[in-house]
Structure formats: structure tokens, C-alpha cells
Write a protein that holds these residues in place. Structure first.
Motif, PDB file in Angstrom:
ATOM      1  N   ILE A 472      44.687  73.871  43.921  1.00 56.60           N
ATOM      2  CA  ILE A 472      44.596  72.885  45.023  1.00 56.60           C
ATOM      3  C   ILE A 472      45.655  71.904  45.174  1.00 56.60           C
ATOM      4  CG2 ILE A 472      42.885  70.951  45.325  1.00 56.60           C
ATOM      5  CD1 ILE A 472      41.931  73.061  42.601  1.00 56.60           C
ATOM      6  N   HIS A 473      46.141  71.742  46.397  1.00 54.46           N
ATOM      7  CA  HIS A 473      47.211  71.161  46.678  1.00 54.46           C
ATOM      8  C   HIS A 473      47.265  70.552  48.378  1.00 54.46           C
ATOM      9  CE1 HIS A 473      48.440  74.642  49.091  1.00 54.46           C
ATOM     10  NE2 HIS A 473      48.109  75.143  48.175  1.00 54.46           N
ATOM     11  N   LYS A 474      48.453  69.684  48.436  1.00 54.68           N
ATOM     12  CA  LYS A 474      48.429  69.310  49.961  1.00 54.68           C
ATOM     13  C   LYS A 474      48.712  70.378  50.833  1.00 54.68           C
ATOM     14  CE  LYS A 474      49.766  65.324  51.300  1.00 54.68           C
ATOM     15  NZ  LYS A 474      50.359  63.773  51.382  1.00 54.68           N
ATOM     16  N   ARG A 475      48.254  70.346  52.038  1.00 55.06           N
ATOM     17  CA  ARG A 475      48.602  71.397  53.138  1.00 55.06           C
ATOM     18  C   ARG A 475      50.088  71.261  53.459  1.00 55.06           C
ATOM     19  NH1 ARG A 475      43.638  72.920  55.548  1.00 55.06           N
ATOM     20  NH2 ARG A 475      42.121  71.353  55.412  1.00 55.06           N
ATOM     21  N   GLY A 476      50.605  72.597  53.721  1.00 59.99           N
ATOM     22  CA  GLY A 476      51.972  72.687  54.287  1.00 59.99           C
ATOM     23  C   GLY A 476      53.155  72.872  53.003  1.00 59.99           C
ATOM     24  N   LEU A 477      52.350  73.205  52.027  1.00 60.49           N
ATOM     25  CA  LEU A 477      53.155  73.185  50.309  1.00 60.49           C
ATOM     26  C   LEU A 477      54.499  74.223  50.623  1.00 60.49           C
ATOM     27  CD1 LEU A 477      52.960  71.911  47.575  1.00 60.49           C
ATOM     28  CD2 LEU A 477      52.030  74.386  46.799  1.00 60.49           C
ATOM     29  N   VAL A 478      55.582  73.892  50.405  1.00 60.99           N
ATOM     30  CA  VAL A 478      56.642  74.729  50.265  1.00 60.99           C
ATOM     31  C   VAL A 478      56.810  75.417  48.842  1.00 60.99           C
ATOM     32  CG1 VAL A 478      59.156  75.089  50.602  1.00 60.99           C
ATOM     33  CG2 VAL A 478      58.001  73.589  52.066  1.00 60.99           C
ATOM     34  N   LEU A 479      56.884  76.764  48.823  1.00 59.99           N
ATOM     35  CA  LEU A 479      56.910  77.310  47.479  1.00 59.99           C
ATOM     36  C   LEU A 479      58.256  77.563  46.950  1.00 59.99           C
ATOM     37  CD1 LEU A 479      53.861  80.217  48.010  1.00 59.99           C
ATOM     38  CD2 LEU A 479      53.880  77.988  47.089  1.00 59.99           C
ATOM     39  N   ASP A 480      58.854  76.623  46.337  1.00 59.46           N
ATOM     40  CA  ASP A 480      60.353  76.573  45.743  1.00 59.46           C
ATOM     41  C   ASP A 480      60.263  76.296  44.318  1.00 59.46           C
ATOM     42  OD1 ASP A 480      59.385  73.903  45.741  1.00 59.46           O
ATOM     43  OD2 ASP A 480      60.764  73.081  47.182  1.00 59.46           O
ATOM     44  N   GLY A 481      59.201  76.374  43.811  1.00 63.70           N
ATOM     45  CA  GLY A 481      59.136  76.091  42.339  1.00 63.70           C
ATOM     46  C   GLY A 481      59.112  74.709  41.555  1.00 63.70           C
ATOM     47  N   SER A 482      59.228  73.691  42.788  1.00 67.90           N
ATOM     48  CA  SER A 482      59.617  72.402  42.362  1.00 67.90           C
ATOM     49  C   SER A 482      58.511  71.427  41.712  1.00 67.90           C
ATOM     50  CB  SER A 482      60.520  71.701  43.527  1.00 67.90           C
ATOM     51  OG  SER A 482      59.819  71.476  44.670  1.00 67.90           O
ATOM     52  N   HIS A 483      57.436  71.811  42.177  1.00 67.78           N
ATOM     53  CA  HIS A 483      56.294  70.858  42.287  1.00 67.78           C
ATOM     54  C   HIS A 483      55.625  70.638  40.760  1.00 67.78           C
ATOM     55  CE1 HIS A 483      56.129  71.152  46.557  1.00 67.78           C
ATOM     56  NE2 HIS A 483      56.269  72.623  46.407  1.00 67.78           N
ATOM     57  N   PRO A 484      55.450  69.498  40.648  1.00 66.32           N
ATOM     58  CA  PRO A 484      54.653  69.051  39.425  1.00 66.32           C
ATOM     59  C   PRO A 484      53.115  69.815  39.366  1.00 66.32           C
ATOM     60  CG  PRO A 484      55.458  67.108  40.363  1.00 66.32           C
ATOM     61  CD  PRO A 484      55.855  68.220  41.324  1.00 66.32           C
ATOM     62  N   THR A 485      53.006  70.668  38.304  1.00 67.49           N
ATOM     63  CA  THR A 485      51.803  71.355  38.475  1.00 67.49           C
ATOM     64  C   THR A 485      50.933  71.107  37.264  1.00 67.49           C
ATOM     65  OG1 THR A 485      52.709  73.111  39.898  1.00 67.49           O
ATOM     66  CG2 THR A 485      50.644  73.696  38.733  1.00 67.49           C
ATOM     67  N   TRP A 486      49.580  71.140  37.345  1.00 67.02           N
ATOM     68  CA  TRP A 486      48.841  70.645  36.308  1.00 67.02           C
ATOM     69  C   TRP A 486      47.599  71.737  36.076  1.00 67.02           C
ATOM     70  CZ3 TRP A 486      46.797  65.002  36.159  1.00 67.02           C
ATOM     71  CH2 TRP A 486      46.285  64.478  34.865  1.00 67.02           C
ATOM     72  N   LEU A 487      47.699  72.646  35.149  1.00 64.91           N
ATOM     73  CA  LEU A 487      46.999  73.602  34.967  1.00 64.91           C
ATOM     74  C   LEU A 487      45.872  73.413  33.825  1.00 64.91           C
ATOM     75  CD1 LEU A 487      46.054  76.729  35.327  1.00 64.91           C
ATOM     76  CD2 LEU A 487      47.951  77.215  33.492  1.00 64.91           C
ATOM     77  N   ASP A 488      44.703  73.746  34.203  1.00 68.47           N
ATOM     78  CA  ASP A 488      43.437  73.328  33.264  1.00 68.47           C
ATOM     79  C   ASP A 488      42.933  74.564  32.959  1.00 68.47           C
ATOM     80  OD1 ASP A 488      41.708  71.915  31.710  1.00 68.47           O
ATOM     81  OD2 ASP A 488      40.412  71.304  33.251  1.00 68.47           O
ATOM     82  N   GLY A 489      42.268  74.668  31.666  1.00 65.94           N
ATOM     83  CA  GLY A 489      41.692  75.951  31.196  1.00 65.94           C
ATOM     84  C   GLY A 489      40.828  75.262  30.138  1.00 65.94           C
ATOM     85  N   TYR A 490      39.439  76.161  29.986  1.00 65.95           N
ATOM     86  CA  TYR A 490      38.445  75.905  28.975  1.00 65.95           C
ATOM     87  C   TYR A 490      38.075  76.978  28.279  1.00 65.95           C
ATOM     88  CZ  TYR A 490      34.411  73.522  26.906  1.00 65.95           C
ATOM     89  OH  TYR A 490      33.448  73.228  26.068  1.00 65.95           O
ATOM     90  N   GLY A 491      37.219  77.795  28.744  1.00 64.60           N
ATOM     91  CA  GLY A 491      36.960  78.954  28.130  1.00 64.60           C
ATOM     92  C   GLY A 491      35.851  79.081  26.918  1.00 64.60           C
TER      93      GLY A 491
END
Length: 724
Positions: A472-491
Motif C-alpha cells: 500500500i502506497h501513494k499513487r505514482g510511486l517511483v521504484l528507486d529503492g529509496s522509500h521508507p517501507t514498513w513490512l508487517d508479518g504474523y503467521g
């Protein structure tokens, strides 16, 4: 050049971390204890931290929290970020837990400016709402808060039984209120954390109560030997006899670790259903008894199913018992048998297993409503009692059915629908037209998500299994590896991480952030096989799936290791704990939220025996092997460059003991060579998160988000020389 810049950035963060802290980390002595599990010796250097009432442990945790508070307070952007989070969290109403009885609508509601959810009622859908229970009025002089844990209206809506607890402890005290007048009755029942009040037509009710403990009771005794009682309004609960549960009936097998429940439905008024929950295990034992109005009459229970029958859900209608089972049906099926002569061997399959996962069933007066999960999307089907025909119900958008509600005496259903980008709305389903209409109980959130979108992809795990990943992110995201990313997992537990709307995440998206959810094995996204593929000896799959999701985000340039954070909450502590100890190079930061980190010792917690079916026991060789493999604390290695980590706990946590976070913190602080901070955050007026106030949740999210922005080098969150 990029390497030099990164080195300087890391050096700056490390030196700033050391300089800005106004208090110091406490000395953490090693007092090693060695255990022998089936010939394998396992050292535990911080066993002493398990005694959270000992003065030295109390002082240690306070010093850790003081240090954490000084560090987080020194992040310059935290204050404005908290203001933004509060504004987003107070932008609209939140309505949950709807129930409809006696024509009245009961629900929890949290309004802008309100700090906790409150219980409301409407005498009919379009009538004005009335406040029934306001826990904010119970706040003590020392600031300790109270919360409503649960509620259950009587069948005619005249009364409501509800549980209240202090400080997020979930130690519910059961009360009863009259819904018309708001008068609170004198009935007060303690030890009702699992009360599950179930009303009868005469305004008495069944409820489940924990045993009374003594000063020398073991922690594991807290949730053992539970019994179900029949309470008559005005009577002394301590003088009422148990009717179901541990050592109550020779006809019903109940161990000291089981959870009993007695259910009555006006849709099948001639019967009672007795349920035995085996801790967190999905498979239940079911019994049926004729309902007798005479409260003193002995209940004659007839066994319907045990764990081997793989029954995970049920409902009743007239003389029929409907059952959800995964017996030879990984994605579940629905059976029907007679209540007077239940016979599973000859039960009718009324909903056959298919590609969709049957999540649950709910009986109304017109039909049985079947809630499904189809590739991560919530679906609904209606099965007519009249002709047995089953047909899909058209939903207004693809997302999640967060709640499905029926009343066995009324036709139709009520649904709470939401998605990653649409706020929850409550809909009423007309039984004749099969059309959904907005109830108006809550308005669409004013938080503007129009520029936010979601993607659903699949990533290849270590063994080749394709694992769903939501991004989930804002539209028009440029994929350049610079974005703060918050990955959640449970399982764990077969629980699914369904789409849900979070207004405060907009504060993360506004700064270019990405939210991602890995639907790892151990959850229930693809049925019971998916659950079992991440349980006990297969738990490594859960961790592999989390790692695969991280690698996908990096490979496809959503983020990079320097900008990627992993999160795991509660049992998800195993997931993120395994990911950072096995692949610390993938993450710049991590959040371990009230996490299970020391699995080898978990069964000694109050909640430990109940969790053995999911994780195993060290009393068995395979159980030890599984628990040791998933124990993140035991896999922290000296002189390893671990990411920056913020661990959180609540002092009143009844589910994951605070010492889990304490021990993991101590070992990480002693072992990391990265120079990045390892911080322990303790909330002394909270538990596992249930019952926390809005202020507490906002403060925690601001701490977490500011911590991540700091570690990711986000402008406005880097301490300056003036703060040193």
C-alpha cells in the motif's frame, strides 16, 4: 561514493544516538542458567529478568524505559508527527462490535476527542443513539484507565452484560446495565476475563469464570480449571454452582487447560450447546443437552464431536446443528446434523469444500450466511433454509468482511466492510432483495485516501511456495529503492491479516512511506494447510516467507535494506525475530511489538498452557526441537550487525509476559555490533494492546514512526547539533 555517504549517515545516527540520550542504559549482568533438553544443553544468560516483581528487575526495566524515552524525545520530528497522527485518528467516528437484540442496536463507538471506546444503544436503527457505558468516567486519580472488554445484550435487549478492566489488563469484572434507563444493577462478578455471557429468556445467563488463586499459585494456574456458571440477576455469584467445565460433569471430558462455554440461541430454544476449547486450538469438542427452564435440573450432555472431527465453528437453527469442519477439507466445509440425535458420520454436507476458504457461518431466521475468503478478498454466500439453495451476495466493493452479524430471530444480516483504502462502513442486508444498504451507523472517514492505492502480488519463498504480499502506497510511486517501507508479518493460529483501513498510516505515506503486509504461512489465508505449514516443526516456513517478502521489496526497488523495517506483533514476534536473527542484513530497523521472543520459556507464562497446541511443549522431543528453532532470543549471535530495534511491552500484559521483551532487549544490546540503538519501550498502564486508549495508541505509533524515520534518514527526523 554511495558507500561513503551511507557510512557517514550511519556514523551520524550512531554518534547522535550516543549523544542525545539524557539517561544511561542500565548495567545488565549475565547470570547464566543452563537447561538440558533431551541431551541438548541450552544457556540462558538473562533468566533473572523473568522475575518482573524483583526490585532489581523493576529498576532495570524502568531505567531501560527512561533511556528509551530520552532517545525518542530527542527526535525533532516526533512532536509534529504525533500531532498529525492525533489529527488523523480524531478525524472521524469508529463503530465496532454491532449486535442487534430486541430491535435495539448496540455497539462500541469512539468519537473524535474521545480517548476510549464507549458502549452505545439505539432503540431502532434511525433513532438517536444513547450512551450506556463510558469507561473514561472511571479513570483513577493516579491516571490508570479502564476499558470495556466485551458486552452481550439480553435476548430482548432489556439488559446488557459487559466486562470492565483496568490498565489494559483484560482482568474483566462483569457488570449488568439496564438499556432503557442506564441503571447499573448491583451484580458484580470478578474473574470474568473469558466471561462470554450467554443470556436465557428469563434474564439469567451462563458465563465462564477463572478459578480463585492463592498467593502461592503458579503463573500457569491463572487460566486453568475454568468453569461455566449460571447466574441469576441479584444472586451472589460466589454461591452459585458450576454447570459445565472442569470436574463438573462425568459426561464431559475437560482437562485443566480447557476453556468451557455453554451457548443458548433463541433460534433453537429447545437445546443447549456445550463447547470445550483446547487453548488456542481451533478444533473444539461439542456437546448438546436439552434446555430445561428449571435451573436446578441436571444437564444431560450428549457428545457431538471431539478434536478428531476438526470442527472449528457452529451455529444452530430449530432442530439443526450447522458445523464448520476441515476434516478432509483444508479450506473447510459446512455440515448439518440433527440436534436431538447428532451423528457426524451421517451428517449432510450443505456447503462443499472448494477453492474459497470458509471463514465462518452465522444463522439468521431466513438463511445461513457463509463468510468466505477468496484469494484474500472477503465474500458472502446465503444458504436458504427453505430449499437449500446457496447463492453469492453481491458486495459493494472488494475488500474484507471485518464483521458478520446475524440475529437468529430476524431475517438478513449486518456486515462491516473495509479495504486497505476504504474506511469501514456498516451495511444491512435485506433478506428478500439481497441488497446491501448503508446503515448510517458510521460515516465514511474524512481522511483522504484518494491518492493511496494497494497492490496484491505473490513472492517466491525458499521452498518455491508463492506467498501473497499486499503493498500500500501513494499513487505514482517511483521504484528507486529509496522509500521508507514498513513490512508487517504474523503467521500463527490460522489468523488472516485481512485488508483494513488505518487513517494514521497516511502520516507515513505523506513522507513517501510504503506499508506492506506479508501473508505468511501459519496464517489462514489458504485454509488449514496454510496454517499447519507454519506451525511447530514447520515454523521456519513462516520466517522464510517474511524474508522472501523483504527480498521482493528490495529486488523490485520499492525499498532497500537501509530503508526497510520489519514488524511482528505478539506471535509475530517469532516471525520478525527469526527474520532479523537469520537475515539481519535485510533490515535497517525492526519493531518487536509485545512479541514472543523466547519461545522455549513461553509455556511458563500464564497463557503458556493454552498456546501449547500451536507451538508445542519442551516436555516432548519434537516440541523442544520446534520451540528452540523458533526462539529468536536463543539465536541472537554475539558481534553481529543487527538493525536498529524498538521493542515494546505493556506492564499488565496477560498474553505475552513483559520479561519476553526484557530478555530479548538485553541479549540484543549485548550482542549487536552495528552501533544502532536497541530500545525497550514499557507502558505501565497497558497490557497486550487490548484496552489501550486512543492516546496510548497514538503515542506508540508516533514513537515507532519517528524511530523508523530517524533510522531511515528522513529529513526532519535527524537530531541536530543543538540537541546534543
Amino acid at each position: 561514493m554511495r558507500g561513503l555517504i551511507r557510512f557517514l549517515l550511519v556514523f551520524s545516527m550512531v554518534s547522535t544516538h550516543l549523544a542525545i540520550a539524557q539517561s544511561k542504559l542500565p548495567n545488565t549482568p549475565v547470570r547464566a542458567v543452563t537447561d538440558d533438553y533431551f541431551g541438548t544443553k541450552v544457556a540462558d544468560p538473562y533468566r533473572w529478568l523473568e522475575d518482573t516483581t524483583a526490585p532489581d528487575v523493576v529498576a532495570w526495566m524502568k531505567a531501560q524505559n527512561d533511556y528509551t524515552r530520552s532517545v525518542l524525545a530527542s527526535i525533532p520530528g516526533r512532536g509534529p508527527l504525533l500531532d498529525r497522527i492525533k489529527a488523523l485518528d480524531n478525524a472521524g467516528d469508529v463503530v465496532s462490535a454491532l449486535q442487534v437484540w430486541g430491535g435495539r442496536y448496540f455497539y462500541f463507538k469512539t468519537q473524535p476527542g474521545s480517548d476510549n471506546r464507549k458502549l452505545y444503544v439505539r432503540d431502532k436503527l434511525n433513532a438517536p443513539e444513547r450512551l450506556l457505558v463510558d469507561p473514561e468516567k472511571l479513570t483513577q486519580a493516579d491516571g490508570k484507565h479502564f476499558s470495556i472488554d466485551y458486552f452481550q445484550p439480553s435476548l430482548d435487549g432489556k439488559y446488557v452484560a459487559y466486562g470492565i478492566s483496568v490498565g489494559g489488563s483484560e482482568e474483566s469484572i462483569l457488570h449488568v446495565i439496564e438499556s432503557a434507563s442506564g441503571k447499573v444493577l448491583p451484580d458484580t462478578i470478578d474473574r470474568a476475563q473469558f466471561g462470554q455471557p450467554n443470556w436465557l429468556p428469563d434474564h439469567s445467563f451462563f458465563y465462564t469464570r477463572t478459578q480463585k488463586l492463592t498467593a502461592d499459585s503458579a503463573p500457569t494456574a491463572k487460566y486453568q480449571k475454568l468453569r461455566t456458571y449460571h447466574h441469576v440477576l441479584g444472586a451472589n455469584p460466589d454461591k452459585e454452582d458450576a454447570v459445565f467445565g472442569y470436574q463438573v460433569s462425568a459426561d464431559v471430558k475437560v482437562t485443566e487447560d480447557d476453556f468451557p462455554l455453554v451457548a443458548f440461541s433463541p433460534g433453537a430454544p429447545k437445546y443447549l450447546v456445550g463447547v470445550i476449547f483446547h487453548g488456542v486450538k481451533h478444533e473444539k469438542d461439542l456437546y448438546v443437552a436439552p434446555f430445561q427452564a428449571d435451573a436446578n435440573a441436571k444437564m444431560i450432555w450428549k457428545k457431538v464431536a471431539d478434536q478428531s472431527d476438526a470442527i472449528t465453528g457452529f451455529d444452530v437453527r430449530e432442530d439443526s446443528l450447522f458445523l464448520v469442519s476441515h476434516n478432509q477439507a483444508s479450506r473447510f466445509k459446512v455440515l448439518r446434523t440433527a440436534l436431538d440425535k447428532p451423528d457426524l458420520d451421517h451428517a449432510t454436507v450443505i456447503v462443499a469444500p472448494s477453492n474459497v476458504v470458509v471463514v465462518g457461518i452465522a444463522a439468521a431466521s431466513d438463511a445461513l450466511y457463509v463468510q468466505d475468503l477468496d484469494g484474500g478478498i472477503g465474500r458472502l454466500r446465503r444458504l436458504s433454509y427453505r430449499d437449500g439453495a446457496i447463492e453469492p451476495v453481491k458486495l459493494p466493493f472488494d475488500g474484507a468482511i471485518q464483521t458478520l452479524v446475524t440475529n437468529p430471530t430476524e431475517a438478513g444480516a449486518w456486515l462491516e466492510l473495509t479495504s486497505w483504502t476504504k474506511s469501514p462502513l456498516w451495511y444491512a442486508l435485506d433478506s428478500r432483495s439481497q441488497k446491501l444498504t448503508d446503515t448510517g451507523l458510521v460515516a465514511q472517514s474524512p481522511v483522504d485516501y484518494s491518492q493511496v492505492e494497494s497492490e496484491e502480488v505473490k513472492v517466491k519463498s525458499a521452498d518455491g511456495t508463492m506467498v501473497p504480499l499486499s503493498i500500500i502506497h501513494k499513487r505514482g510511486l517511483v521504484l528507486d529503492g529509496s522509500h521508507p517501507t514498513w513490512l508487517d508479518g504474523y503467521g500463527a493460529y490460522g489468523i488472516t491479516l485481512d485488508p483494513q483501513f488505518s487513517p494514521i498510516l497516511l502520516a507515513f505515506f505523506e513522507r513517501g512511506g510504503i506499508s506492506a503486509v506479508a501473508h505468511v504461512r501459519g496464517g489462514g489465508e489458504y485454509g488449514e494447510d496454510w496454517h499447519l505449514a507454519g506451525q511447530k516443526l514447520t515454523k521456519q516456513h513462516t520466517i522464510d516467507d517474511m524474508v522472501a517478502a523483504a527480498e521482493y521489496l528490495i529486488e523490485h526497488k520499492y525499498s532497500s535494506p537501509a530503508h526497510l523495517a520489519g514488524e511482528g506483533t505478539s506471535a509475530g514476534g517469532i516471525t520478525i525475530g527469526g527474520a532479523i536473527t537469520q537475515r539481519p542484513d535485510l533490515f535497517g530497523a525492526a519493531l518487536i511489538r509485545v512479541g514472543d521472543s523466547d519461545s522455549l520459556r513461553s509455556e511458563l507464562m500464564a497463557s503458556g498452557p493454552a498456546n501449547i497446541p500451536e507451538f508445542g511443549t519442551v516436555k516432548e522431543p519434537d516440541g523442544f526441537k520446534a520451540l528452540y528453532a523458533m526462539d529468536a532470543y536463543q539465536h541472537v549471535k554475539p558481534d553481529t550487525a543487527y538493525p536498529a530495534i524498538l521493542l515494546t511491552t505493556g506492564a499488565n500484559d496477560p498474553r505475552v509476559a513483559p520479561w519476553q521483551a526484557a530478555k530479548m532487549t538485553a541479549r540484543l544490546q549485548a550482542s549487536t555490533s552495528s552501533g544502532k540503538p536497541i530500545l525497550l519501550r514499557v507502558d505501565y498502564d497497558a497490557g497486550h494492546g487490548m484496552g489501550s486508549t486512543k492516546t496510548q495508541r497514538d503515542e506508540e505509533r508516533a514513537d515507532e514512526m519517528a524511530f523508523l524515520f530517524w533510522q531511515f534518514g528522513v529529513s526532519g527526523f535527524q537530531p541536530t547539533l543543538a540537541t546534543k
